[in-house]
Enzyme design. Structure first.
Site, short mmCIF file in Angstrom:
data_model
loop_
_atom_site.label_atom_id
_atom_site.label_comp_id
_atom_site.label_asym_id
_atom_site.label_seq_id
_atom_site.Cartn_x
_atom_site.Cartn_y
_atom_site.Cartn_z
N GLU A 45 7.15 3.42 -6.05
CA GLU A 45 7.25 4.60 -5.20
C GLU A 45 7.74 4.24 -3.79
O GLU A 45 7.46 3.16 -3.28
CB GLU A 45 5.89 5.30 -5.12
CG GLU A 45 5.52 5.96 -6.45
CD GLU A 45 4.26 6.81 -6.38
OE1 GLU A 45 4.26 7.89 -7.02
OE2 GLU A 45 3.28 6.42 -5.72
N CYS B 185 0.27 -4.95 -7.22
CA CYS B 185 -0.24 -5.76 -6.12
C CYS B 185 -1.44 -6.55 -6.63
O CYS B 185 -2.22 -6.04 -7.43
CB CYS B 185 -0.67 -4.84 -4.97
SG CYS B 185 -1.32 -5.72 -3.53
N CYS C 150 -7.69 -4.74 -2.90
CA CYS C 150 -8.48 -3.98 -1.91
C CYS C 150 -9.20 -2.82 -2.61
O CYS C 150 -8.61 -2.08 -3.40
CB CYS C 150 -7.58 -3.46 -0.79
SG CYS C 150 -6.82 -4.77 0.17
N CYS D 258 -7.80 0.99 -2.40
CA CYS D 258 -6.35 1.22 -2.48
C CYS D 258 -5.89 1.41 -3.92
O CYS D 258 -6.25 0.62 -4.80
CB CYS D 258 -5.62 0.03 -1.86
SG CYS D 258 -3.83 0.22 -1.84
N GLY E 28 2.32 -3.21 -2.70
CA GLY E 28 2.62 -4.65 -2.64
C GLY E 28 2.26 -5.27 -1.32
O GLY E 28 2.06 -4.60 -0.32
N SER F 106 3.46 -4.71 7.23
CA SER F 106 2.00 -4.66 7.17
C SER F 106 1.48 -5.69 6.17
O SER F 106 2.02 -5.84 5.08
CB SER F 106 1.56 -3.25 6.75
OG SER F 106 0.16 -3.19 6.65
N HIS G 290 -9.50 -3.42 8.76
CA HIS G 290 -10.50 -2.59 8.05
C HIS G 290 -11.96 -2.97 8.24
O HIS G 290 -12.84 -2.20 7.84
CB HIS G 290 -10.18 -2.49 6.56
CG HIS G 290 -8.80 -1.95 6.27
ND1 HIS G 290 -8.29 -0.83 6.87
CD2 HIS G 290 -7.81 -2.42 5.45
CE1 HIS G 290 -7.06 -0.61 6.43
NE2 HIS G 290 -6.74 -1.56 5.59
N ASN H 231 -7.81 7.93 2.83
CA ASN H 231 -7.19 8.87 1.90
C ASN H 231 -7.84 8.78 0.53
O ASN H 231 -8.35 7.74 0.14
CB ASN H 231 -5.69 8.58 1.78
CG ASN H 231 -4.98 8.87 3.09
OD1 ASN H 231 -5.10 9.96 3.66
ND2 ASN H 231 -4.27 7.88 3.61
N CYS I 80 -1.13 6.71 2.93
CA CYS I 80 -1.51 5.29 2.86
C CYS I 80 -2.48 5.03 1.73
O CYS I 80 -3.50 5.70 1.62
CB CYS I 80 -2.18 4.85 4.16
SG CYS I 80 -1.22 5.15 5.61
N1 SAH Z 1 -0.32 -4.90 1.38
C1 SAH Z 1 -0.02 -4.57 2.74
C2 SAH Z 1 0.88 -3.36 2.83
C3 SAH Z 1 0.19 -2.05 2.47
S1 SAH Z 1 0.32 -0.98 3.82
C4 SAH Z 1 -1.30 -4.39 3.52
O1 SAH Z 1 -2.36 -4.52 2.94
O2 SAH Z 1 -1.23 -4.19 4.72
C5 SAH Z 1 -0.77 0.30 3.36
C6 SAH Z 1 -1.90 0.48 4.36
O3 SAH Z 1 -2.76 1.52 3.89
C7 SAH Z 1 -2.75 -0.76 4.47
O4 SAH Z 1 -3.25 -0.87 5.77
C8 SAH Z 1 -3.86 -0.43 3.51
O5 SAH Z 1 -5.00 -1.23 3.72
C9 SAH Z 1 -4.08 1.02 3.81
N2 SAH Z 1 -4.79 1.75 2.76
C10 SAH Z 1 -4.98 1.41 1.48
N3 SAH Z 1 -5.71 2.33 0.82
C11 SAH Z 1 -6.01 3.29 1.73
C12 SAH Z 1 -6.72 4.52 1.65
N4 SAH Z 1 -7.29 4.94 0.53
N5 SAH Z 1 -6.81 5.26 2.79
C13 SAH Z 1 -6.23 4.85 3.93
N6 SAH Z 1 -5.53 3.70 4.06
C14 SAH Z 1 -5.43 2.93 2.97
#
Ligand code: SAH
Length: 341
Positions: A90, A110, A114, A117, A157, A189, A214, A288, A331
Site C-alpha cells: 500500500e 515487516c 510492534c 501496528c 516496512g 522513519s 513510543h 489509530n 499511521c
Molecule cells: N518501520 C518504520 C516506518 C513506519 S512509519 C518505523 O517503525 O518507524 C509508521 C509510524 O506509525 C511509526 O511511527 C509507527 O510506530 C506508527 N504506528 C504504527 N501503528 C500505529 C497505530 N496503530 N497508531 C498510530 N501510529 C502507529
C-alpha cells in the site's frame, strides 16, 4: 535481467556505451523512465529493433492498481499496488497545505513486530526493490494527477532493514534527471535500528530522520516494540545524539499515545528529558485503530495533559493530524494485502 528502473542515469549511460549504443539513447531512455512508463514498447522515439533489444536485456514494469480508495473526509488516497511477482503493497497520497506527500512502503510486510501496528502482522515477506519504491511515487503521481512535493518512508516496512535498496531509491528520487526531489522534502522513519545510524549519517543526506520512540523507558518500550530488546532506550538516545552531531539535523520522535500504557505523567516527564537531551522534536500520534490490537487511544484529557507537561519542560511538540481515517490509511494501518472488512 537487470532491473533498469533501479539503475542511476550514469549507470544506464555506462551500460549503453558497453552495448555500443550512442550516448543520446541513454538520455532518451532515462527521460521515459522518469515519466513512469511501464515498458520499452512505449518509448516512441526509439527504433523498434532497439526497443525489442532492450526488452531482452532489461526488466521494466509498472505497478498495477489492485484497489484505490479515496477518503471522503480529506481526499487522502490509498493504493493497493500489485507487484510483478504477485505481492502487493500500500501507498498513501496526502494533501497538506505545503504540497502533496506520498507515504511509501519499503518492504513487503515487516519483521519488527510492534504490538500496535498492522503492517507487521504476518511478518516480512521480502525486501522491496529500488524500482518498486520509485514506482510507488511515479505511479501515485501519474494516477492521481497530483504533483508530489514530499515523500515519507512511513508505509509498511522498516527502511533501515532494507538499507541498500532504500539508499538507492533515495538517490533516484533525488537525482535531477529522475525525480529531482530535494532531500529536505524526504523523511525516513525507523523503529530504531541503531546499527545503521552511522551508515546513514555518513551519507550526509539532508533528510529528516524520524524515530518511532513510543516510550521513554525500556520496560514500556520493549513491551510495545520487540526492536527495543538488546538495544535499549539509552543506546537509542546516544545514537540519536550522535546522528544530530554528525549531520546537524535534529531527529524527531514519533510517539503514539496509547491509553494507560505510555501516556502517564511519569512517561511525559521522562520523555521530556529524553527529547531535551537529544534536541528532538516530538510528534504525538493519536493511536489509530488496528483490529487485531488490544490497545486503545489515549483520552483527550490525557493527551492534553501530556502535551502540557512536554511544553512546560521546553519540548517542541506537535500532534499529527489523522488523515484517511475512513479508509484505514493512517499511521500503522497499512497492510500488504486487503483483508476482510
Ligand atoms: N518501520 C518504520 C516506518 C513506519 S512509519 C518505523 O517503525 O518507524 C509508521 C509510524 O506509525 C511509526 O511511527 C509507527 O510506530 C506508527 N504506528 C504504527 N501503528 C500505529 C497505530 N496503530 N497508531 C498510530 N501510529 C502507529
Amino acid at each position: 535481467m537487470k532491473d533498469i528502473l533501479s539503475m542511476l542515469p550514469e549507470e544506464i549511460a555506462e551500460d549503453f556505451s558497453a552495448l555500443g549504443l550512442p550516448r543520446f539513447r541513454a538520455k532518451q531512455v532515462t527521460q521515459w523512465l522518469a515519466k513512469g512508463v511501464g515498458s520499452f514498447e512505449e518509448m516512441q522515439n526509439l527504433p523498434k529493433d532497439l526497443r525489442i533489444r532492450l526488452a531482452g536485456e532489461y526488466s521494466l514494469s509498472r505497478l498495477t492498481i489492485l484497489r484505490k480508495q479515496t477518503s471522503s473526509e480529506d481526499g487522502t488516497i490509498k493504493y493497493l499496488w500489485g507487484l510483478a511477482d504477485g505481492n502487493a503493497v500500500e501507498t498513501v497520497v496526502m494533501r497538506y497545505h505545503y504540497g502533496n506527500t506520498v507515504c511509501v512502503s519499503t518492504q513487503v510486510g515487516c519483521r519488527q513486530g510492534c504490538a500496535f501496528c498492522a503492517s507487521t502482522i504476518g511478518g516480512l515477506v521480502r525486501q522491496m526493490e529500488p524500482s518498486e519504491m520509485l514506482n510507488e511515487v511515479l505511479c501515485s503521481q501519474n494516477d492521481s494527477g497530483e504533483e508530489i512535493s514530499h515523500v515519507v518512508l512511513m508505509g509498511t516496512g522498516e527502511p533501515l532493514d532494507n538499507f541498500d535498496n532504500v539508499m538507492r531509491f533515495l538517490a533516484l528520487l533525488n537525482h535531477p534527471e529522475v525525480f529531482n526531489l530535494g532531500m529536505r522534502h524526504i523523511s525516513l522513519s525507523t523503529c530504531g535500528i541503531i546499527e545503521r545510524f552511522d551508515d546513514l549519517a555518513a551519507r550526509d543526506l539532508q533528510l529528516t530522520l524520524a524515530v518511532s520512540l513510543h516510550a521513554p523507558d525500556d520496560e514500556t518500550r520493549t513491551r510495545l516494540m520487540p526492536a527495543n530488546r538488546g538495544r535499549g532506550v539509552e543506546a537509542l538516545m546516544e545514537a540519536c545524539k550522535k546522528y544530530y552531531e554528525t549531520t546537524g539535523r535534529r531527529v524527531s520522535f514519533e510517539y503514539a499515545m496509547i491509553d494507560g500504557v505510555n501516556d502517564t505523567a511519569r512517561h511525559a516527564l521522562l520523555l521530556s528529558k529524553r527529547a531535551r537531551e537529544v534536541g528532538a522534536h516530538v510528534n504525538l500520534i493519536p493511536l489509530n485503530h488496528v483490529e487485531e490490537s488490544p490497545f486503545k487511544p489515549s483520552t483527550q484529557g490525557h493527551l492534553k495533559a501530556f502535551v502540557r507537561t512536554l511544553e512546560e519542560n521546553g519540548v517542541n511538540v506537535t500532534i499529527r493530524r489523522r488523515l484517511g481515517g475512513d479508509i484505514d490509511a493512517s499511521c500503522g494501518q497499512l497492510r500488504r494485502k486487503y483483508e476482510k472488512r
